[in-house]
Design an enzyme around this catalytic site. Structure first.
Site, PDB file in Angstrom:
ATOM      1  N   LYS A 144       0.863  -1.184   0.000  1.00 41.24           N
ATOM      2  CA  LYS A 144       0.000   0.000   0.000  1.00 41.24           C
ATOM      3  C   LYS A 144       0.896   1.229   0.000  1.00 41.24           C
ATOM      4  CE  LYS A 144      -4.558   0.963   0.902  1.00 41.24           C
ATOM      5  NZ  LYS A 144      -5.782   0.198   0.750  1.00 41.24           N
ATOM      6  N   GLY A 159     -19.513   7.608   7.110  1.00 43.90           N
ATOM      7  CA  GLY A 159     -18.721   8.024   5.953  1.00 43.90           C
ATOM      8  C   GLY A 159     -19.485   7.649   4.700  1.00 43.90           C
ATOM      9  N   VAL A 160     -19.990   8.676   3.972  1.00 45.22           N
ATOM     10  CA  VAL A 160     -20.704   8.347   2.728  1.00 45.22           C
ATOM     11  C   VAL A 160     -19.917   8.873   1.539  1.00 45.22           C
ATOM     12  CG1 VAL A 160     -23.112   7.754   3.103  1.00 45.22           C
ATOM     13  CG2 VAL A 160     -22.387  10.105   3.482  1.00 45.22           C
ATOM     14  N   GLY A 161     -18.705   8.314   1.402  1.00 45.22           N
ATOM     15  CA  GLY A 161     -17.853   8.643   0.261  1.00 45.22           C
ATOM     16  C   GLY A 161     -18.158   7.701  -0.891  1.00 45.22           C
ATOM     17  N   VAL A 196     -17.391   4.501  -1.744  1.00 45.43           N
ATOM     18  CA  VAL A 196     -17.914   3.143  -1.539  1.00 45.43           C
ATOM     19  C   VAL A 196     -19.299   3.201  -0.901  1.00 45.43           C
ATOM     20  CG1 VAL A 196     -17.572   0.933  -0.373  1.00 45.43           C
ATOM     21  CG2 VAL A 196     -15.592   2.161  -1.289  1.00 45.43           C
ATOM     22  N   ALA A 197     -19.429   3.979   0.172  1.00 45.63           N
ATOM     23  CA  ALA A 197     -20.675   3.950   0.944  1.00 45.63           C
ATOM     24  C   ALA A 197     -21.849   4.503   0.153  1.00 45.63           C
ATOM     25  CB  ALA A 197     -20.488   4.707   2.249  1.00 45.63           C
ATOM     26  N   TYR A 198     -21.596   5.458  -0.739  1.00 42.58           N
ATOM     27  CA  TYR A 198     -22.713   5.978  -1.540  1.00 42.58           C
ATOM     28  C   TYR A 198     -23.316   4.839  -2.389  1.00 42.58           C
ATOM     29  CZ  TYR A 198     -25.581   9.130  -4.279  1.00 42.58           C
ATOM     30  OH  TYR A 198     -26.659   9.751  -4.855  1.00 42.58           O
TER      31      TYR A 198
HETATM   32  N1  NAI Z   1     -12.524   2.601  -2.727  1.00 44.85           N
HETATM   33  C1  NAI Z   1     -12.441   1.290  -2.662  1.00 44.85           C
HETATM   34  O1  NAI Z   1     -12.685   0.590  -3.639  1.00 44.85           O
HETATM   35  C2  NAI Z   1     -12.052   0.635  -1.373  1.00 44.85           C
HETATM   36  C3  NAI Z   1     -12.091   1.328  -0.184  1.00 44.85           C
HETATM   37  N2  NAI Z   1     -11.817   0.677   0.980  1.00 44.85           N
HETATM   38  C4  NAI Z   1     -11.872   1.393   2.240  1.00 44.85           C
HETATM   39  O2  NAI Z   1     -13.211   1.880   2.445  1.00 44.85           O
HETATM   40  C5  NAI Z   1     -13.171   3.147   3.133  1.00 44.85           C
HETATM   41  C6  NAI Z   1     -13.872   4.215   2.303  1.00 44.85           C
HETATM   42  O3  NAI Z   1     -13.225   4.331   1.054  1.00 44.85           O
HETATM   43  P1  NAI Z   1     -13.742   5.361  -0.066  1.00 44.85           P
HETATM   44  O4  NAI Z   1     -15.222   5.369  -0.081  1.00 44.85           O
HETATM   45  O5  NAI Z   1     -13.004   5.014  -1.289  1.00 44.85           O
HETATM   46  O6  NAI Z   1     -13.185   6.704   0.502  1.00 44.85           O
HETATM   47  P2  NAI Z   1     -13.813   8.184   0.379  1.00 44.85           P
HETATM   48  O7  NAI Z   1     -12.704   9.112   0.715  1.00 44.85           O
HETATM   49  O8  NAI Z   1     -14.517   8.347  -0.911  1.00 44.85           O
HETATM   50  O9  NAI Z   1     -14.905   8.179   1.543  1.00 44.85           O
HETATM   51  C7  NAI Z   1     -14.601   8.230   2.893  1.00 44.85           C
HETATM   52  C8  NAI Z   1     -15.602   9.173   3.538  1.00 44.85           C
HETATM   53  O10 NAI Z   1     -15.431   9.098   4.952  1.00 44.85           O
HETATM   54  C9  NAI Z   1     -15.592  10.422   5.462  1.00 44.85           C
HETATM   55  N3  NAI Z   1     -14.978  10.464   6.802  1.00 44.85           N
HETATM   56  C10 NAI Z   1     -13.671  10.521   7.145  1.00 44.85           C
HETATM   57  N4  NAI Z   1     -13.540  10.536   8.486  1.00 44.85           N
HETATM   58  C11 NAI Z   1     -14.795  10.457   8.996  1.00 44.85           C
HETATM   59  C12 NAI Z   1     -15.325  10.412  10.313  1.00 44.85           C
HETATM   60  N5  NAI Z   1     -14.544  10.460  11.395  1.00 44.85           N
HETATM   61  N6  NAI Z   1     -16.669  10.331  10.467  1.00 44.85           N
HETATM   62  C13 NAI Z   1     -17.490  10.298   9.394  1.00 44.85           C
HETATM   63  N7  NAI Z   1     -17.036  10.340   8.127  1.00 44.85           N
HETATM   64  C14 NAI Z   1     -15.715  10.412   7.923  1.00 44.85           C
HETATM   65  C15 NAI Z   1     -14.940  11.301   4.439  1.00 44.85           C
HETATM   66  O11 NAI Z   1     -15.365  12.634   4.556  1.00 44.85           O
HETATM   67  C16 NAI Z   1     -15.404  10.633   3.148  1.00 44.85           C
HETATM   68  O12 NAI Z   1     -16.622  11.168   2.683  1.00 44.85           O
HETATM   69  C17 NAI Z   1     -11.679   3.427   3.385  1.00 44.85           C
HETATM   70  O13 NAI Z   1     -11.306   2.934   4.646  1.00 44.85           O
HETATM   71  C18 NAI Z   1     -10.988   2.616   2.296  1.00 44.85           C
HETATM   72  O14 NAI Z   1      -9.655   2.286   2.629  1.00 44.85           O
HETATM   73  C19 NAI Z   1     -11.511  -0.644   1.015  1.00 44.85           C
HETATM   74  C20 NAI Z   1     -11.469  -1.369  -0.125  1.00 44.85           C
HETATM   75  C21 NAI Z   1     -11.655  -0.776  -1.424  1.00 44.85           C
HETATM   76  C1  COI Z   2      -7.525  -1.325  -5.388  1.00 42.74           C
HETATM   77  C2  COI Z   2      -8.097  -1.034  -4.107  1.00 42.74           C
HETATM   78  C3  COI Z   2      -9.502  -1.056  -4.339  1.00 42.74           C
HETATM   79  C4  COI Z   2      -7.443  -2.020  -3.249  1.00 42.74           C
HETATM   80  C5  COI Z   2      -7.134  -1.508  -1.909  1.00 42.74           C
HETATM   81  O1  COI Z   2      -6.256  -0.723  -1.714  1.00 42.74           O
HETATM   82  C6  COI Z   2      -7.985  -1.963  -0.850  1.00 42.74           C
HETATM   83  O2  COI Z   2      -8.736  -2.932  -1.025  1.00 42.74           O
HETATM   84  O3  COI Z   2      -7.916  -1.381   0.246  1.00 42.74           O
END
Ligand code: NAI
Ligand code: COI
Length: 365
Positions: free
Chosen positions: A80, A180-182, A184-186
């Site tokens: 990573k 956290g509705v970024g 993935v969560a959206y």
């Molecule tokens: N994007 C992907 O495909 C993958 C993501 N993940 C994990 O899933 C999680 C979310 O990833 P993404 O959606 O890509 O990231 P993102 O950055 O799009 O969404 C994360 C959201 O969490 C919010 N946030 C941060 N701290 C917070 C808190 N204390 N309370 C409430 N909200 C908070 C942020 O403002 C943001 O909206 C991360 O831990 C990431 O490592 C794991 C596997 C794959």
């Molecule tokens: C390619 C990502 C979706 C892989 C990763 O970093 C993760 O699963 O946390």
């Protein structure tokens, strides 16, 4: 932090510190274990309080990728990157190109993709310097943003966890508290909404909360209230370590199932969940959809094949629950066991003598 002590403790192979004065790049690439193949894991860009915190995050996340890739059945090791900086202010094309050159210097030992704070556009910039990047734009034959596929996997895993806790995998009428509705969560909320779940959302970004609340008729709450809210399922989808000494006694949910990496602050918090009878879907099992998706690019990407593969998460989560019950161990220990057994079996077979191009003897005439 004594870096070699830390590396030795969890057997890390390599840590690369990358800096580029011109662009402001400060990155740490951590390679944990490449027994199964090249290390694949995303790049996180975040404002860390200290450099030590950044190193710690890179190390924890890289080890998580080793276990995630192994348990998902991928022939890939774990690594990573974290880039120190504010993703809203500190990005520039030169920074990602400089980072791409560092990845290229590893000559295929590490392949990157998106994580928190990085986007498909950033991956495209990295791609100008190296082929060892996935999650780039679809016009390059790539899969684009992995988040919707991660979300589908989390949804599948959440259903398996619901079956374990409530006797049915239907999420209709269940209350799911999403932290956290970024990205993935959206997408996860889209699945939950379609199935008729009641959704509660929170985020430190007010815009993100507003967007989700409107789209999914979700109840918006303040970030700290997420631990106290009445719900059936807590879905941590922000950053790690949210299951800790301060929060664990407040969580009312019967199930914890979300996308965030490293949800347990310490192993003892996984033991506590087990003792409390909370059904915990281990993070790196349930969130493997993204890496299954980007790994498919390495063989020529096929979305239908990927969506089928991601459904394995439902079965993997079930398998974890079976191991946990059979041996009366917490689910996070069951997951570690599953991953470690796969790595150990490959490592053992690699100990056999092989006359391949890499062995000195094969160069003898
Ligand atoms: N994007 C992907 O495909 C993958 C993501 N993940 C994990 O899933 C999680 C979310 O990833 P993404 O959606 O890509 O990231 P993102 O950055 O799009 O969404 C994360 C959201 O969490 C919010 N946030 C941060 N701290 C917070 C808190 N204390 N309370 C409430 N909200 C908070 C942020 O403002 C943001 O909206 C991360 O831990 C990431 O490592 C794991 C596997 C794959
Ligand atoms: C390619 C990502 C979706 C892989 C990763 O970093 C993760 O699963 O946390």
């Amino acid at each position: 932090m004594a870096i070699f002590v830390e590396m030795e403790k969890y057997d890390y192979e390599q840590v690369l510190f990358c800096q580029d004065k011109n662009s402001g790049l400060k990155a740490i690439i951590a390679l944990h274990d490449t027994t199964l193949g090249p290390a694949l894991g995303g790049t996180r860009m975040w404002t860390y309080a200290t450099e030590e915190a950044a190193v710690e995050d890179a190390l924890r996340l890289a080890k998580g990728m080793t276990y995630k890739n192994a348990a998902a059945g991928l022939d890939l090791g774990g690594g990573k990157t974290v880039i120190i900086g504010d993703p809203r202010k500190d990005k520039n094309p030169e920074l990602f190109r400089a980072f791409g050159r560092y990845i290229q210097s590893l000559n295929g030992r590490y392949i990157t993709a998106e994580d928190v704070g990085t986007t498909v556009e950033d991956m495209d910039l990295i791609h100008l310097e190296t082929d060892y990047v996935t999650g780039i734009s679809p016009e390059f034959g790539s899969s684009g943003n992995p988040s919707p596929v991660t979300a589908y996997g989390v949804y599948m895993g959440m259903k398996a966890a619901a079956k374990e806790a409530f006797g049915s995998d239907s999420l209709e009428g269940k209350t799911v508290a999403v932290q956290g509705v970024g990205n993935v969560a959206y997408s996860l909320c889209e699945h939950l909404y379609k199935e008729g779940a009641k959704i509660i959302v929170t985020d430190i970004n007010e815009q993100a909360v507003k967007r989700a609340a409107e789209a999914f008729k979700a109840t918006a709450i303040d970030p700290d209230d997420i631990y106290d809210v009445d719900c059936d399922i807590y879905a941590p989808c922000a950053l790690g370590a949210t299951i800790n000494d301060e929060t664990i006694h407040r969580i009312k949910a019967k199930v914890i199932a979300g996308s965030a990496n490293n949800q347990l602050k310490l192993p003892k918090h996984g033991d506590m969940l087990h003792e409390k009878g909370i059904v915990y879907a281990p993070d790196y099992i349930i969130n493997a959809g993204g890496v299954i998706n980007v790994a498919d690019e390495l063989n020529g990407y096929n979305r239908n094949r990927v969506m089928k593969k991601v459904e394995i998460i439902y079965h993997n989560i079930n398998r974890i629950f079976e191991i946990s019950k059979k041996s009366d161990i917490p689910t996070y220990v069951a997951a570690d066991r599953m991953a470690e057994e796969r790595i150990a079996s490959v490592r053992a077979s690699r100990n056999q003598f092989l006359t391949n191009g890499h062995h000195a003897l094969s160069r003898r005439k």
